[in-house]
Write a protein that holds these residues in place. Sequence first.
Motif, short mmCIF file in Angstrom:
data_model
loop_
_atom_site.label_atom_id
_atom_site.label_comp_id
_atom_site.label_asym_id
_atom_site.label_seq_id
_atom_site.Cartn_x
_atom_site.Cartn_y
_atom_site.Cartn_z
N HIS A 472 2.18 3.55 36.39
CA HIS A 472 3.21 4.49 36.87
C HIS A 472 4.55 3.78 37.06
O HIS A 472 5.58 4.22 36.55
N HIS A 473 4.52 2.67 37.78
CA HIS A 473 5.79 1.98 38.06
C HIS A 473 6.36 1.31 36.82
O HIS A 473 7.57 1.21 36.68
N LEU A 474 5.48 0.88 35.92
CA LEU A 474 5.96 0.27 34.67
C LEU A 474 6.81 1.30 33.91
O LEU A 474 7.94 1.00 33.50
N GLN A 475 6.27 2.48 33.76
CA GLN A 475 7.01 3.49 32.99
C GLN A 475 8.27 3.93 33.74
O GLN A 475 9.32 4.14 33.12
N SER A 476 8.20 4.03 35.07
CA SER A 476 9.41 4.50 35.76
C SER A 476 10.52 3.44 35.71
O SER A 476 11.68 3.79 35.59
N PHE A 477 10.15 2.13 35.73
CA PHE A 477 11.21 1.12 35.61
C PHE A 477 11.78 1.10 34.19
O PHE A 477 12.99 0.94 34.01
N PRO A 485 9.31 2.27 26.24
CA PRO A 485 8.12 2.14 27.10
C PRO A 485 7.38 0.83 26.82
O PRO A 485 7.31 0.39 25.69
N MET A 486 6.90 0.20 27.91
CA MET A 486 6.20 -1.08 27.76
C MET A 486 4.74 -0.89 28.15
O MET A 486 4.38 0.15 28.70
N VAL A 516 9.31 -6.13 34.17
CA VAL A 516 10.08 -5.30 33.23
C VAL A 516 11.43 -5.97 32.97
O VAL A 516 11.90 -6.05 31.84
N SER A 517 12.04 -6.47 34.03
CA SER A 517 13.37 -7.08 33.90
C SER A 517 13.33 -8.32 33.01
O SER A 517 14.24 -8.55 32.23
N LEU A 518 12.28 -9.12 33.19
CA LEU A 518 12.26 -10.39 32.45
C LEU A 518 11.55 -10.29 31.11
O LEU A 518 11.72 -11.16 30.27
N GLY A 519 10.78 -9.23 30.94
CA GLY A 519 9.99 -9.11 29.70
C GLY A 519 10.87 -9.00 28.47
O GLY A 519 11.87 -8.28 28.48
#
Length: 604
Positions: A472-477, A485-486, A516-519
């Motif tokens: 959930h949080h991955l997609q919202s970030f 989408p990651m 997410v920021s660093l990926g």
Amino acid sequence: MNDSVKTLEMNFGSVKNTEPVYKWMTKNPLSLTRTSMLREAVQMMNEYRIDGLPVLEQQKLIGLVTKTRIVRSLLGGYTGETAVEEVMKRDVITIGPEDTISKAWHIKAGRLPVVDETGALIGILTKTDILHSYFFHLSQLQETVHTAETMSTILETAYEGIAVIDKHGIVLEFNEAYCRFVGKRRDEVLGKHVTEVIENTRLHIVAKTGIEERGFIQRIQGQDMVVHRIPIVKENEVVGAIGMLIFHGVSELYNILGRMQELSRKVTEKTLPDAAMDADETSYTDIIGVSEEISAVKRLAKKAARTPSTVLITGESGTGKEMFAKAIHQSSPFAEGPFVSVNCAAIPEHLLEAELFGYEEGAFTGARKGGKPGKFEQAHKGTLFLDEIGDMPALMQSKILRALQERTVERVGGSTSQRIDVRIIAATNRPLEQMVQEGTFREDLYYRLNIIRLEIPPLRKRKRDIPVLLEHHLQSFCQAFKLEPMEFSAEAMNLLINYEWPGNVRELVNTVEMLVSLGEERMITKAEIPGRFHQPHEQTGVKQERAKAPQQGNLLDELRQNVKQQERERILQVLKETAGNKAAAARKLGIQRSTLYEKLKKLQ
Ligand SMILES: Nc1ncnc2c1ncn2[C@@H]1O[C@H](COP(=O)(O)OP(=O)(O)OP(=O)(O)O)[C@@H](O)[C@H]1O
């Protein structure tokens, strides 16, 4: 002259001193005329302690008389009455005012008359003048060397890549960091045009336009990098440009953005303490979780919401206590009113009373004109969320108890009390029962608050919520940062599921934001998960709980089952609404009729 000065003097020849003579010469020197007598010359030399005097005729230099020459003349039979013209040196070596001190040094004369282009004497340059000039020049040289050394240290130790070009785009400087990044040696790039060295560069353009470009994205070595390009301006003319490469790249920008948003959120919260907090429209659907543990808490919260009873929410930090408080408020009879939150631990003790109950004008030094309503008053007809109630000082505990019992509040410095109609939700991560036993929390207040009790289990006790929360949080970030989408690799996911999450969901949210920021890639792999997630957590008695927790493989299966179950329920619900009309149901579900048939077949 001491030895070191002598050594210096010997070495002066190798130092180029470009200082002009006029800067160091003695101006308006004493002089003699053709008819001056030797006696006068001796007198002047004694009086002014000088070794030689120029002889002038109509300002023009015609000769030079030195002490040695006078002594020799007197010994040779001349007298004090002899005119200087008879003994003076006539072929005098001179120097021009614009000549350099280096030139004067090489002439090796004791004193040099300085004459202009008309032959008029304008000064005398003595050996001492020359020495002074050299000392000055050398100290300046030292400073310049020092500055140059400092500059090169800065360049080489800079974390960022730094490139300096001249106005033609030729690379003058290229630091180690940049060399490493582009995989070239410094001596390979110096002197080359910047376009041959850095991909997609615009530095040479900036060196022409003189317009700086900060925070631009530039693709180098297959990566989007953040660069600054700054023109170098000298005497109103663009003479080159400096390029700076920020290695953290674009993801660092998102990170900074995220931190700024977080910061501005905190600032807004802090600077608007009086404003009733918006409950963010938080509802139960925002509380993500599929475990039986969280579902049970949700069920209880929904029931509690229907009543005006006080609710006590307990749970470790970051488990979502405030989220639950907001969701209860939103679905309660108080939803029309404000949701006011007070963090009892964050407000200094001496301010807490005024903060909660308000104050009248003149109640204390610095009290605001007209007084100020407290949080209880602000929350009238709404919900007052007393967060970290376990950190409430003893005196305040009794005041709150009184307010809860009497449903009235009195402002500090006031004489009348006001009725308040407020739903209280309190929360804490402290062991209140133990505190009651130890006498640090009032028993009567505890019972007042503990009418409906919601206990939110820590994340490690409801592990099946972890993958759902992560997804959930991955997609919202990704959405918030406007990224594709990651997804997590299975290994990465397993690592995160196995982690104990001492900071609970807050830690999980922050971790996902960081990933997410660093990926750099769409897939978050095990390699990107920080070290602490790879270490087993043997302490804190958590080991046993893990033993009880379902296996990771099972967890993922269960998750899939859950999704299927939800889908099934949704389809059945829609079919019910459409009275079994499959075409209408498919339309309502936003899927093809054939897809619905297929799904129904599988669900049977
Ligand atoms: N079940 C959940 N679903 C989605 N997000 C959640 C959930 N639980 C908590 N969060 C998120 O975790 C963060 C912390 O939640 P919250 O502030 O409600 O915790 P808390 O228990 O009140 O923490 P503290 O005790 O430190 O005040 C918030 O960003 C919140 O949105």
